[in-house]
Scaffold this active site. Structure first.
Site, PDB file in Angstrom:
ATOM      1  N   TYR A  17      -4.041  16.371 -13.610  1.00  0.00           N
ATOM      2  CA  TYR A  17      -2.700  15.825 -12.542  1.00  0.00           C
ATOM      3  C   TYR A  17      -1.561  15.412 -12.811  1.00  0.00           C
ATOM      4  CZ  TYR A  17      -1.449  10.801 -11.132  1.00  0.00           C
ATOM      5  OH  TYR A  17      -0.786  10.285 -10.487  1.00  0.00           O
ATOM      6  N   ASP A  61     -11.156  10.004 -18.091  1.00  0.00           N
ATOM      7  CA  ASP A  61     -10.978   9.237 -17.317  1.00  0.00           C
ATOM      8  C   ASP A  61     -11.663   9.478 -16.636  1.00  0.00           C
ATOM      9  OD1 ASP A  61      -9.269   8.967 -14.880  1.00  0.00           O
ATOM     10  OD2 ASP A  61      -7.461   9.452 -15.603  1.00  0.00           O
ATOM     11  N   ILE A  84     -12.100   8.199 -13.133  1.00  0.00           N
ATOM     12  CA  ILE A  84     -11.836   6.431 -11.838  1.00  0.00           C
ATOM     13  C   ILE A  84     -12.636   8.049 -11.196  1.00  0.00           C
ATOM     14  CG2 ILE A  84      -9.744   6.538 -13.326  1.00  0.00           C
ATOM     15  CD1 ILE A  84      -8.091   8.153 -11.236  1.00  0.00           C
ATOM     16  N   LYS A 141      -9.870   4.776  -6.540  1.00  0.00           N
ATOM     17  CA  LYS A 141     -10.759   6.047  -5.604  1.00  0.00           C
ATOM     18  C   LYS A 141     -12.252   5.898  -5.371  1.00  0.00           C
ATOM     19  CE  LYS A 141      -6.890   8.309  -7.610  1.00  0.00           C
ATOM     20  NZ  LYS A 141      -5.508   8.852  -6.179  1.00  0.00           N
TER      21      LYS A 141
END
Length: 469
Positions: free
Chosen positions: A145, A230, A232, A272
Protein backbone atom coordinates in the site's frame (compact mmCIF):
# COMPACT_ATOMS: atom_id res chain seq x y z
CA UNK A 1 11.86 28.78 6.51
CA UNK A 2 14.49 28.79 9.27
CA UNK A 3 11.72 29.43 11.80
CA UNK A 4 10.06 26.09 10.97
CA UNK A 5 10.97 22.54 11.92
CA UNK A 6 12.73 20.14 9.58
CA UNK A 7 9.64 17.93 9.68
CA UNK A 8 7.62 20.72 8.11
CA UNK A 9 10.15 21.62 5.44
CA UNK A 10 11.33 18.16 4.41
CA UNK A 11 9.66 16.25 1.56
CA UNK A 12 9.33 12.85 3.21
CA UNK A 13 5.53 12.67 3.45
CA UNK A 14 5.19 10.82 0.15
CA UNK A 15 2.58 13.21 -1.20
CA UNK A 16 4.50 13.44 -4.48
CA UNK A 17 3.86 9.74 -5.19
CA UNK A 18 1.89 9.01 -8.36
CA UNK A 19 -0.65 7.35 -6.06
CA UNK A 20 -1.52 10.75 -4.56
CA UNK A 21 -0.94 12.71 -7.78
CA UNK A 22 -3.67 10.67 -9.46
CA UNK A 23 -6.08 11.68 -6.72
CA UNK A 24 -5.18 15.34 -7.26
CA UNK A 25 -5.96 15.07 -10.96
CA UNK A 26 -9.28 13.40 -10.17
CA UNK A 27 -10.23 16.18 -7.75
CA UNK A 28 -9.62 18.75 -10.50
CA UNK A 29 -11.97 16.97 -12.90
CA UNK A 30 -14.19 14.43 -11.10
CA UNK A 31 -16.59 12.31 -13.11
CA UNK A 32 -20.29 12.86 -12.55
CA UNK A 33 -22.93 11.08 -14.60
CA UNK A 34 -24.92 14.29 -15.06
CA UNK A 35 -22.69 17.26 -14.21
CA UNK A 36 -19.40 16.05 -15.72
CA UNK A 37 -19.77 12.85 -17.80
CA UNK A 38 -16.36 13.40 -19.44
CA UNK A 39 -14.55 13.68 -16.12
CA UNK A 40 -12.02 11.34 -14.53
CA UNK A 41 -13.47 8.19 -12.97
CA UNK A 42 -11.94 7.45 -9.58
CA UNK A 43 -10.51 3.92 -9.63
CA UNK A 44 -7.71 4.68 -7.22
CA UNK A 45 -9.90 4.74 -4.11
CA UNK A 46 -10.22 1.47 -2.16
CA UNK A 47 -13.62 2.19 -0.70
CA UNK A 48 -16.59 -0.14 -0.23
CA UNK A 49 -19.68 1.74 -1.40
CA UNK A 50 -21.68 -1.32 -2.43
CA UNK A 51 -23.65 -1.85 0.79
CA UNK A 52 -24.69 1.58 2.00
CA UNK A 53 -28.32 0.62 1.50
CA UNK A 54 -27.92 -2.05 4.18
CA UNK A 55 -26.43 0.44 6.64
CA UNK A 56 -29.08 3.06 5.92
CA UNK A 57 -31.84 0.49 6.24
CA UNK A 58 -30.55 -0.46 9.69
CA UNK A 59 -30.45 3.20 10.73
CA UNK A 60 -34.06 3.67 9.54
CA UNK A 61 -35.11 0.75 11.73
CA UNK A 62 -33.14 2.06 14.71
CA UNK A 63 -33.81 5.82 14.81
CA UNK A 64 -33.08 6.12 18.54
CA UNK A 65 -29.46 5.16 18.02
CA UNK A 66 -28.82 7.83 15.39
CA UNK A 67 -30.68 10.29 17.63
CA UNK A 68 -28.42 9.39 20.58
CA UNK A 69 -31.18 7.85 22.64
CA UNK A 70 -31.31 4.76 24.81
CA UNK A 71 -34.69 3.23 25.63
CA UNK A 72 -36.29 6.39 24.30
CA UNK A 73 -34.28 8.68 26.59
CA UNK A 74 -31.65 11.11 25.34
CA UNK A 75 -28.05 10.26 26.18
CA UNK A 76 -26.62 13.19 24.25
CA UNK A 77 -25.11 14.80 27.35
CA UNK A 78 -23.56 11.51 28.43
CA UNK A 79 -21.89 11.09 25.03
CA UNK A 80 -20.92 14.75 24.66
CA UNK A 81 -19.00 14.94 27.94
CA UNK A 82 -15.39 13.81 28.38
CA UNK A 83 -14.58 10.15 27.84
CA UNK A 84 -11.18 8.70 28.67
CA UNK A 85 -8.98 7.08 26.03
CA UNK A 86 -9.82 3.48 26.96
CA UNK A 87 -13.01 3.59 24.88
CA UNK A 88 -16.56 2.50 25.65
CA UNK A 89 -16.56 -1.09 26.97
CA UNK A 90 -19.72 -1.94 25.01
CA UNK A 91 -18.11 -0.87 21.75
CA UNK A 92 -14.85 -2.72 22.40
CA UNK A 93 -16.80 -5.89 23.12
CA UNK A 94 -18.94 -5.48 20.00
CA UNK A 95 -15.84 -4.83 17.89
CA UNK A 96 -13.92 -7.94 19.02
CA UNK A 97 -17.07 -10.04 18.54
CA UNK A 98 -17.37 -8.69 14.97
CA UNK A 99 -13.70 -9.48 14.32
CA UNK A 100 -14.28 -13.06 15.51
CA UNK A 101 -17.41 -13.40 13.36
CA UNK A 102 -15.51 -12.33 10.24
CA UNK A 103 -12.93 -15.02 11.01
CA UNK A 104 -15.61 -17.70 11.29
CA UNK A 105 -15.31 -17.65 15.11
CA UNK A 106 -12.18 -19.80 14.79
CA UNK A 107 -10.48 -17.31 17.09
CA UNK A 108 -11.73 -15.00 19.80
CA UNK A 109 -10.36 -11.66 20.96
CA UNK A 110 -10.09 -10.15 24.43
CA UNK A 111 -11.56 -6.61 24.61
CA UNK A 112 -8.92 -5.72 27.21
CA UNK A 113 -6.19 -6.22 24.59
CA UNK A 114 -7.63 -3.87 22.02
CA UNK A 115 -6.72 -0.20 21.58
CA UNK A 116 -9.04 2.12 19.66
CA UNK A 117 -7.45 4.52 17.18
CA UNK A 118 -8.58 7.07 14.61
CA UNK A 119 -8.37 4.65 11.71
CA UNK A 120 -5.78 2.08 10.64
CA UNK A 121 -3.33 4.86 9.70
CA UNK A 122 -3.11 5.90 13.33
CA UNK A 123 -2.92 2.26 14.46
CA UNK A 124 0.05 1.46 12.22
CA UNK A 125 1.93 4.61 13.19
CA UNK A 126 1.31 4.00 16.91
CA UNK A 127 2.73 0.49 16.56
CA UNK A 128 5.84 1.92 14.91
CA UNK A 129 6.30 4.24 17.89
CA UNK A 130 5.80 1.30 20.26
CA UNK A 131 8.07 -1.21 18.55
CA UNK A 132 10.88 0.73 16.87
CA UNK A 133 13.28 3.62 17.33
CA UNK A 134 14.13 6.31 14.80
CA UNK A 135 16.32 4.66 12.16
CA UNK A 136 15.14 1.11 12.81
CA UNK A 137 13.59 -0.89 9.96
CA UNK A 138 10.52 -2.95 9.17
CA UNK A 139 10.43 -5.41 6.27
CA UNK A 140 7.40 -5.16 3.94
CA UNK A 141 6.58 -7.50 1.03
CA UNK A 142 6.14 -5.78 -2.32
CA UNK A 143 3.90 -4.62 -3.76
CA UNK A 144 2.50 -2.78 -0.74
CA UNK A 145 0.00 0.00 0.00
CA UNK A 146 1.58 3.33 -1.07
CA UNK A 147 0.34 5.09 2.06
CA UNK A 148 2.72 3.04 4.21
CA UNK A 149 5.55 5.31 3.09
CA UNK A 150 3.69 8.04 4.96
CA UNK A 151 2.04 6.08 7.78
CA UNK A 152 5.09 4.13 8.92
CA UNK A 153 7.96 6.50 8.15
CA UNK A 154 7.06 10.17 8.09
CA UNK A 155 6.79 11.04 11.79
CA UNK A 156 8.45 7.95 13.29
CA UNK A 157 11.72 7.94 11.32
CA UNK A 158 11.37 4.20 10.76
CA UNK A 159 12.76 2.82 7.50
CA UNK A 160 11.03 0.37 5.15
CA UNK A 161 13.07 -2.40 3.52
CA UNK A 162 11.22 -4.22 0.71
CA UNK A 163 10.75 -7.99 0.62
CA UNK A 164 10.82 -8.33 -3.16
CA UNK A 165 8.04 -10.61 -4.42
CA UNK A 166 7.44 -11.39 -8.10
CA UNK A 167 4.72 -12.52 -10.47
CA UNK A 168 6.48 -15.85 -11.00
CA UNK A 169 4.66 -17.23 -7.92
CA UNK A 170 1.76 -14.75 -7.76
CA UNK A 171 3.77 -12.38 -5.54
CA UNK A 172 3.85 -14.79 -2.61
CA UNK A 173 6.46 -14.40 0.12
CA UNK A 174 9.39 -16.84 -0.01
CA UNK A 175 12.08 -17.71 2.52
CA UNK A 176 14.81 -16.49 0.17
CA UNK A 177 13.08 -13.12 -0.29
CA UNK A 178 12.74 -12.69 3.47
CA UNK A 179 16.38 -13.50 4.08
CA UNK A 180 17.57 -11.22 1.29
CA UNK A 181 15.54 -8.30 2.70
CA UNK A 182 17.02 -8.96 6.14
CA UNK A 183 20.53 -9.01 4.70
CA UNK A 184 19.86 -5.82 2.76
CA UNK A 185 18.82 -4.07 5.97
CA UNK A 186 21.99 -5.26 7.68
CA UNK A 187 24.11 -4.00 4.79
CA UNK A 188 22.52 -0.59 5.36
CA UNK A 189 23.32 -0.85 9.09
CA UNK A 190 19.62 -0.89 9.93
CA UNK A 191 18.30 -2.78 12.92
CA UNK A 192 15.31 -4.87 11.80
CA UNK A 193 12.49 -4.69 14.36
CA UNK A 194 9.83 -6.60 12.48
CA UNK A 195 7.82 -7.53 9.43
CA UNK A 196 4.54 -5.90 8.42
CA UNK A 197 2.11 -7.61 6.04
CA UNK A 198 -1.40 -6.84 4.83
CA UNK A 199 -3.63 -9.89 4.83
CA UNK A 200 -5.67 -9.83 2.64
CA UNK A 201 -3.17 -7.99 0.51
CA UNK A 202 -3.51 -4.43 -0.64
CA UNK A 203 -2.93 -4.12 -3.62
CA UNK A 204 -3.04 -7.79 -4.71
CA UNK A 205 -6.52 -8.67 -3.42
CA UNK A 206 -5.30 -12.09 -2.28
CA UNK A 207 -5.25 -13.88 1.06
CA UNK A 208 -1.98 -15.23 2.39
CA UNK A 209 -1.54 -18.99 2.32
CA UNK A 210 -1.03 -21.03 5.47
CA UNK A 211 2.50 -21.80 4.25
CA UNK A 212 3.31 -18.09 4.01
CA UNK A 213 1.94 -17.43 7.49
CA UNK A 214 3.90 -20.33 8.95
CA UNK A 215 6.99 -19.04 7.17
CA UNK A 216 6.52 -15.61 8.75
CA UNK A 217 6.05 -17.05 12.24
CA UNK A 218 9.21 -19.14 11.83
CA UNK A 219 11.13 -16.12 10.53
CA UNK A 220 10.22 -13.75 13.36
CA UNK A 221 10.88 -16.52 15.88
CA UNK A 222 14.33 -17.12 14.45
CA UNK A 223 15.21 -13.42 14.20
CA UNK A 224 13.48 -12.47 17.48
CA UNK A 225 11.53 -9.63 15.89
CA UNK A 226 7.90 -8.49 15.68
CA UNK A 227 5.14 -9.23 13.17
CA UNK A 228 2.33 -6.79 12.39
CA UNK A 229 -0.58 -8.27 10.47
CA UNK A 230 -2.74 -5.53 8.94
CA UNK A 231 -6.08 -7.32 8.54
CA UNK A 232 -8.35 -4.40 7.62
CA UNK A 233 -9.64 -6.27 4.53
CA UNK A 234 -10.45 -9.50 6.41
CA UNK A 235 -14.19 -9.01 5.93
CA UNK A 236 -13.89 -8.57 2.16
CA UNK A 237 -12.93 -12.19 1.37
CA UNK A 238 -15.66 -13.08 -1.12
CA UNK A 239 -14.44 -16.46 -2.41
CA UNK A 240 -12.12 -19.31 -1.52
CA UNK A 241 -9.57 -19.84 -0.16
CA UNK A 242 -10.90 -18.63 3.18
CA UNK A 243 -9.13 -15.98 5.20
CA UNK A 244 -6.72 -17.22 7.86
CA UNK A 245 -5.81 -14.73 10.57
CA UNK A 246 -2.32 -14.75 12.02
CA UNK A 247 -3.96 -15.28 15.42
CA UNK A 248 -5.45 -18.55 14.16
CA UNK A 249 -1.99 -19.75 13.12
CA UNK A 250 -0.52 -18.93 16.52
CA UNK A 251 -3.27 -20.83 18.31
CA UNK A 252 -3.09 -23.83 15.99
CA UNK A 253 0.63 -24.04 16.71
CA UNK A 254 0.05 -23.74 20.49
CA UNK A 255 2.23 -20.64 20.77
CA UNK A 256 0.13 -18.84 23.39
CA UNK A 257 2.71 -19.26 26.15
CA UNK A 258 5.79 -18.53 24.06
CA UNK A 259 7.68 -15.27 23.54
CA UNK A 260 6.51 -14.99 19.95
CA UNK A 261 2.91 -14.71 21.18
CA UNK A 262 3.59 -11.20 22.50
CA UNK A 263 5.49 -10.16 19.37
CA UNK A 264 2.54 -10.53 17.00
CA UNK A 265 0.13 -7.60 16.63
CA UNK A 266 -2.99 -7.08 14.53
CA UNK A 267 -4.28 -3.87 12.96
CA UNK A 268 -7.98 -3.64 12.20
CA UNK A 269 -10.46 -1.03 11.00
CA UNK A 270 -14.09 -0.62 9.98
CA UNK A 271 -13.15 1.50 6.96
CA UNK A 272 -13.15 -1.41 4.49
CA UNK A 273 -15.23 -4.21 6.01
CA UNK A 274 -18.10 -1.93 7.03
CA UNK A 275 -17.44 0.78 4.44
CA UNK A 276 -17.07 3.59 7.00
CA UNK A 277 -13.72 5.32 6.37
CA UNK A 278 -15.17 8.67 7.40
CA UNK A 279 -15.97 7.37 10.88
CA UNK A 280 -12.23 6.90 11.53
CA UNK A 281 -12.47 3.66 13.52
CA UNK A 282 -9.28 1.64 13.80
CA UNK A 283 -7.78 -0.70 16.34
CA UNK A 284 -4.60 -2.36 17.56
CA UNK A 285 -4.84 -5.84 19.01
CA UNK A 286 -1.79 -7.06 20.91
CA UNK A 287 -1.01 -9.83 23.36
CA UNK A 288 1.73 -7.70 24.91
CA UNK A 289 0.30 -5.75 27.88
CA UNK A 290 3.09 -3.17 27.68
CA UNK A 291 2.27 -2.42 24.03
CA UNK A 292 -1.44 -2.20 24.87
CA UNK A 293 -0.77 0.23 27.73
CA UNK A 294 1.56 2.44 25.68
CA UNK A 295 -0.65 2.46 22.57
CA UNK A 296 -3.66 3.33 24.74
CA UNK A 297 -1.85 6.41 26.04
CA UNK A 298 -0.84 7.35 22.48
CA UNK A 299 -4.46 7.07 21.35
CA UNK A 300 -5.11 10.39 23.11
CA UNK A 301 -3.81 11.99 19.90
CA UNK A 302 -6.44 10.28 17.75
CA UNK A 303 -9.55 9.17 19.61
CA UNK A 304 -12.77 7.72 18.22
CA UNK A 305 -15.70 9.93 19.26
CA UNK A 306 -18.11 8.62 21.88
CA UNK A 307 -21.03 9.22 19.52
CA UNK A 308 -19.43 7.00 16.89
CA UNK A 309 -18.64 4.29 19.43
CA UNK A 310 -22.21 4.29 20.75
CA UNK A 311 -23.81 4.05 17.31
CA UNK A 312 -21.49 1.27 16.12
CA UNK A 313 -21.66 -0.72 19.36
CA UNK A 314 -25.41 -1.00 18.88
CA UNK A 315 -25.10 -1.81 15.18
CA UNK A 316 -22.41 -4.47 15.60
CA UNK A 317 -24.28 -6.05 18.52
CA UNK A 318 -27.17 -6.77 16.16
CA UNK A 319 -26.04 -10.25 15.08
CA UNK A 320 -28.84 -10.68 12.59
CA UNK A 321 -27.73 -7.50 10.85
CA UNK A 322 -23.99 -8.33 10.84
CA UNK A 323 -24.62 -11.81 9.44
CA UNK A 324 -26.78 -10.42 6.63
CA UNK A 325 -24.37 -7.56 5.95
CA UNK A 326 -21.33 -9.82 5.62
CA UNK A 327 -23.11 -12.31 3.34
CA UNK A 328 -24.61 -9.69 1.02
CA UNK A 329 -21.42 -7.64 0.84
CA UNK A 330 -19.41 -10.71 -0.17
CA UNK A 331 -21.93 -11.46 -2.92
CA UNK A 332 -21.83 -7.90 -4.23
CA UNK A 333 -18.03 -7.70 -4.18
CA UNK A 334 -17.78 -11.00 -6.05
CA UNK A 335 -20.21 -9.76 -8.72
CA UNK A 336 -18.49 -6.38 -9.14
CA UNK A 337 -15.05 -7.96 -9.40
CA UNK A 338 -16.30 -10.50 -11.95
CA UNK A 339 -17.69 -7.66 -14.05
CA UNK A 340 -14.35 -5.86 -14.04
CA UNK A 341 -12.31 -8.99 -14.80
CA UNK A 342 -14.61 -10.06 -17.64
CA UNK A 343 -14.57 -6.58 -19.15
CA UNK A 344 -10.81 -6.34 -19.00
CA UNK A 345 -10.43 -9.79 -20.55
CA UNK A 346 -12.47 -8.61 -23.55
CA UNK A 347 -9.97 -5.78 -23.86
CA UNK A 348 -7.11 -8.28 -23.83
CA UNK A 349 -6.06 -7.44 -20.25
CA UNK A 350 -5.57 -10.04 -17.51
CA UNK A 351 -5.78 -9.74 -13.73
CA UNK A 352 -4.04 -11.61 -10.96
CA UNK A 353 -6.45 -14.22 -9.63
CA UNK A 354 -7.87 -12.82 -6.40
CA UNK A 355 -10.44 -13.59 -3.74
CA UNK A 356 -10.59 -10.49 -1.53
CA UNK A 357 -10.29 -6.73 -1.36
CA UNK A 358 -11.89 -3.86 -3.23
CA UNK A 359 -9.54 -3.90 -6.23
CA UNK A 360 -7.80 -6.03 -8.83
CA UNK A 361 -4.08 -6.26 -9.58
CA UNK A 362 -4.09 -5.70 -13.33
CA UNK A 363 -1.39 -6.81 -15.76
CA UNK A 364 -0.75 -4.25 -18.52
CA UNK A 365 2.84 -5.21 -19.24
CA UNK A 366 1.99 -5.94 -22.87
CA UNK A 367 0.87 -2.32 -23.33
CA UNK A 368 4.22 -0.83 -22.31
CA UNK A 369 6.46 0.66 -24.97
CA UNK A 370 9.42 -0.88 -23.14
CA UNK A 371 10.01 -2.98 -20.05
CA UNK A 372 10.79 0.02 -17.83
CA UNK A 373 9.15 2.03 -15.07
CA UNK A 374 9.45 5.10 -17.30
CA UNK A 375 7.21 3.35 -19.83
CA UNK A 376 4.82 2.44 -17.01
CA UNK A 377 4.55 6.10 -16.01
CA UNK A 378 3.96 7.10 -19.64
CA UNK A 379 1.12 4.59 -19.88
CA UNK A 380 -0.31 5.71 -16.53
CA UNK A 381 -0.34 9.36 -17.62
CA UNK A 382 -2.20 8.48 -20.81
CA UNK A 383 -4.78 6.51 -18.81
CA UNK A 384 -5.29 9.39 -16.37
CA UNK A 385 -5.25 12.31 -18.82
CA UNK A 386 -6.59 10.75 -22.03
CA UNK A 387 -8.73 7.82 -20.91
CA UNK A 388 -9.85 9.74 -17.80
CA UNK A 389 -9.39 6.88 -15.32
CA UNK A 390 -7.41 7.29 -12.13
CA UNK A 391 -5.71 3.98 -11.40
CA UNK A 392 -2.60 3.33 -9.30
CA UNK A 393 0.65 2.36 -11.07
CA UNK A 394 2.57 -0.56 -9.63
CA UNK A 395 5.64 1.59 -9.08
CA UNK A 396 3.69 3.59 -6.47
CA UNK A 397 3.23 0.26 -4.65
CA UNK A 398 6.97 -0.50 -5.02
CA UNK A 399 6.29 -3.41 -7.34
CA UNK A 400 9.54 -4.83 -8.69
CA UNK A 401 8.07 -5.38 -12.18
CA UNK A 402 6.83 -2.54 -14.42
CA UNK A 403 3.38 -2.80 -15.98
CA UNK A 404 1.12 -3.74 -13.07
CA UNK A 405 -1.69 -1.47 -11.86
CA UNK A 406 -4.17 -1.48 -8.97
CA UNK A 407 -7.72 -0.88 -10.21
CA UNK A 408 -10.53 -0.37 -7.65
CA UNK A 409 -14.07 -1.51 -8.39
CA UNK A 410 -16.15 -1.20 -5.19
CA UNK A 411 -16.42 2.58 -4.96
CA UNK A 412 -18.77 3.01 -7.93
CA UNK A 413 -22.05 1.88 -9.44
CA UNK A 414 -22.31 -0.87 -12.04
CA UNK A 415 -23.04 1.72 -14.72
CA UNK A 416 -19.92 3.72 -13.85
CA UNK A 417 -17.84 0.54 -13.85
CA UNK A 418 -19.18 -0.39 -17.28
CA UNK A 419 -18.26 3.06 -18.58
CA UNK A 420 -14.76 2.77 -17.15
CA UNK A 421 -14.30 -0.63 -18.79
CA UNK A 422 -15.54 0.74 -22.12
CA UNK A 423 -13.11 3.66 -21.95
CA UNK A 424 -10.20 1.33 -21.26
CA UNK A 425 -11.31 -1.09 -23.97
CA UNK A 426 -11.41 1.73 -26.54
CA UNK A 427 -7.99 2.90 -25.44
CA UNK A 428 -6.45 -0.56 -25.75
CA UNK A 429 -8.09 -0.91 -29.15
CA UNK A 430 -6.49 2.32 -30.32
CA UNK A 431 -3.09 1.23 -29.01
CA UNK A 432 -3.40 -2.14 -30.73
CA UNK A 433 -4.55 -0.50 -33.95
CA UNK A 434 -1.72 2.02 -33.89
CA UNK A 435 0.77 -0.71 -33.05
CA UNK A 436 -0.53 -2.84 -35.92
CA UNK A 437 -0.33 0.11 -38.32
CA UNK A 438 3.16 0.88 -37.08
CA UNK A 439 4.24 -2.72 -37.58
CA UNK A 440 2.69 -2.82 -41.04
CA UNK A 441 4.54 0.38 -41.92
CA UNK A 442 7.79 -1.07 -40.60
CA UNK A 443 7.22 -4.29 -42.51
CA UNK A 444 6.42 -2.43 -45.74
CA UNK A 445 9.53 -0.31 -45.31
CA UNK A 446 11.56 -3.44 -44.67
CA UNK A 447 10.13 -5.06 -47.82
CA UNK A 448 10.76 -1.91 -49.84
CA UNK A 449 14.29 -1.66 -48.46
CA UNK A 450 14.92 -5.32 -49.31
CA UNK A 451 13.65 -4.86 -52.85
CA UNK A 452 15.64 -1.65 -53.25
CA UNK A 453 18.84 -3.33 -52.00
CA UNK A 454 18.17 -6.31 -54.26
CA UNK A 455 17.64 -4.08 -57.30
CA UNK A 456 20.71 -2.02 -56.47
CA UNK A 457 22.78 -5.15 -56.08
CA UNK A 458 21.40 -6.63 -59.30
CA UNK A 459 22.08 -3.40 -61.18
CA UNK A 460 25.64 -3.25 -59.84
CA UNK A 461 26.18 -6.86 -60.85
CA UNK A 462 24.76 -6.15 -64.31
CA UNK A 463 26.99 -3.09 -64.75
CA UNK A 464 30.09 -5.04 -63.71
CA UNK A 465 29.14 -7.81 -66.10
CA UNK A 466 28.85 -5.29 -68.92
CA UNK A 467 32.25 -3.78 -68.00
CA UNK A 468 33.91 -7.20 -68.01
CA UNK A 469 32.49 -7.86 -71.44
Amino acid sequence: MGMLSRKVTCNSHGQDSSYFLGWQEFEKNPYDEVQNPQGIIQMGLAENQLSFDLLESWLDKNPDVAGFKRDGQSIFKELALFQDYHGLPAFKQALVDFMAEIRGNKVTFDPNRIVLTAGATSANESLMFCLAEHGDAFLLPTPYYPGFDRDLKWRTGVEIVPIKCTSSNRFQITASALEEAYRQAKRKNLRVKGVLVTNPSNPLGTTMTRDELDLLVNFITDKEIHLISDEIYSGTVFSSPAFVSIMEVLKDRNLEKTQVWERVHIVYSLSKDLGLPGFRVGAIYSNDPIVVAAATKMSSFGLVSSQTQYLLSTMLSDKKFTKEYIAKTHKRLRKQRSMLVAGLEKAGICCLESNAGLFCWVDMRHLLSSDTFEAEMDLWKRIVYDVKLNISPGSSCHCSEPGWFRVCFANMSEDTLKLAIQRLKSFVGSITSNHRSHQELKNSRRKFRTKWVFRLSFQSFHDREQDER
